[in-house]
Design an enzyme around this catalytic site. Structure first.
Site, PDB file in Angstrom:
ATOM      1  CG  ASP A   7      -1.943   1.151   1.144  1.00 56.39           C
ATOM      2  OD1 ASP A   7      -2.675   1.216   0.131  1.00 56.39           O
ATOM      3  OD2 ASP A   7      -2.006   1.978   2.074  1.00 56.39           O
ATOM      4  CD  GLU A   9      -2.002   6.230   2.783  1.00 57.20           C
ATOM      5  OE1 GLU A   9      -2.649   7.091   2.148  1.00 57.20           O
ATOM      6  OE2 GLU A   9      -2.506   5.169   3.195  1.00 57.20           O
ATOM      7  CD  GLU A  52      -8.552  18.855  -1.113  1.00 60.29           C
ATOM      8  OE1 GLU A  52      -7.285  18.826  -1.179  1.00 60.29           O
ATOM      9  OE2 GLU A  52      -9.236  19.813  -1.500  1.00 60.29           O
ATOM     10  CG  HIS A 152      -6.605   5.819   4.371  1.00 56.42           C
ATOM     11  ND1 HIS A 152      -6.856   5.501   3.057  1.00 56.42           N
ATOM     12  CD2 HIS A 152      -7.807   5.858   4.982  1.00 56.42           C
ATOM     13  CE1 HIS A 152      -8.161   5.370   2.878  1.00 56.42           C
ATOM     14  NE2 HIS A 152      -8.755   5.592   4.037  1.00 56.42           N
ATOM     15  CG  ASP A 157      -4.459   1.285   5.165  1.00 60.42           C
ATOM     16  OD1 ASP A 157      -4.850   1.174   6.346  1.00 60.42           O
ATOM     17  OD2 ASP A 157      -4.716   2.265   4.448  1.00 60.42           O
TER      18      ASP A 157
END
Length: 243
Positions: A7, A9, A52, A152, A157
């Site tokens: 995963d 980000e 965001e 997150h 994750d």
């Protein structure tokens, strides 16, 4: 079978707009078992982070200011995932970002580095059409504790996704176990001497059944202007003479 559940980000939603990877989390599966080996790094993207995105993962520019650049961790990352099959939720997103980061350094993309990619988002939608397929929804469906996931995070994750993936594919594991346990074809239960089988009973068509079969073939030939693959052509010497 080595798999890496992965995963990331990022600073935003699209690498084409200049967004960059800021965190990578990977956990290793070997023959469907978590090995305890993992790869985890925060990355200084050398650019700002969308508000965001911060609301999703909570990672700020200040936190990343002293972290390594992607070029500093690229070799370690490639060594960890090399030749493994990747398991990723919404794979096109993470693969797009990582391919972009690798290409900026002149490295080959993931499809040349790894053995393939499994997209668990696509898998979840195929298994349960119309149902929610987010990581949180899948944790609920498979009763996996995700209470620690308030934001997150790439490593957390990846760990949750590994549990989800194993739960989603548990039936496949059972099938493989059954196949492994089956005796070889033509052998006894202990794999020894051949099993004696009763002779096969041969049922031949009656004259009435053969006539009905021929009638159906003639109808097919008539509907297709004489073309019917199941009616053998008449040899020239047997064909009626043209008057």
């Amino acid at each position: 079978m080595r798999q890496i559940v992965l995963d990331t980000e990022t600073t935003g939603l699209d690498w084409r707009n200049g967004d960059r990877v800021i965190e990578i989390g990977c956990v290793e599966l070997l023959n469907r078992n978590l090995t305890g080996r993992h790869f985890h790094v925060y990355i200084n993207p050398e650019r700002g982070i969308d508000a965001e995105a911060i609301a999703v993962h909570g990672i700020t520019e200040e936190f990343l200011a002293d972290k390594p650049k992607f070029r500093d961790v690229a070799n370690d990352f490639m060594d960890f995932v090399r030749d493994a099959e990747l398991v990723i939720h919404n794979a096109s997103f993470d693969v797009g970002f990582l391919d972009h980061e690798l290409s900026l350094l002149g490295h080959a993309k993931l499809d040349a580095l790894c053995a393939g990619v499994i997209d668990t988002l696509r898998m979840a939608k195929e298994q349960n059409p119309g149902k929610k397929a987010s990581l949180d929804a899948l944790c609920d469906r498979y009763e996996i504790d995700n209470a620690a996931r308030t934001l997150h995070g790439a490593l957390l994750d990846a760990e949750l996704l590994a549990e989800v993936y194993l739960a989603m594919t548990r039936g496949q594991e059972s099938l493989m176990m059954l196949l492994d346990d089956e005796p070889a074809a033509g052998s006894g239960e202990d794999g020894g001497s051949p099993v004696e089988r009763p002779p096969l009973r041969v049922l031949r068509a009656s004259a009435e059944e053969l006539g009905e079969h021929d009638r159906v073939l003639q109808e097919i030939a008539k509907a297709n202007k004489g073309a019917c693959l199941w009616i053998p052509p008449v040899p020239a010497e047997e064909a009626p003479a043209v008057q």
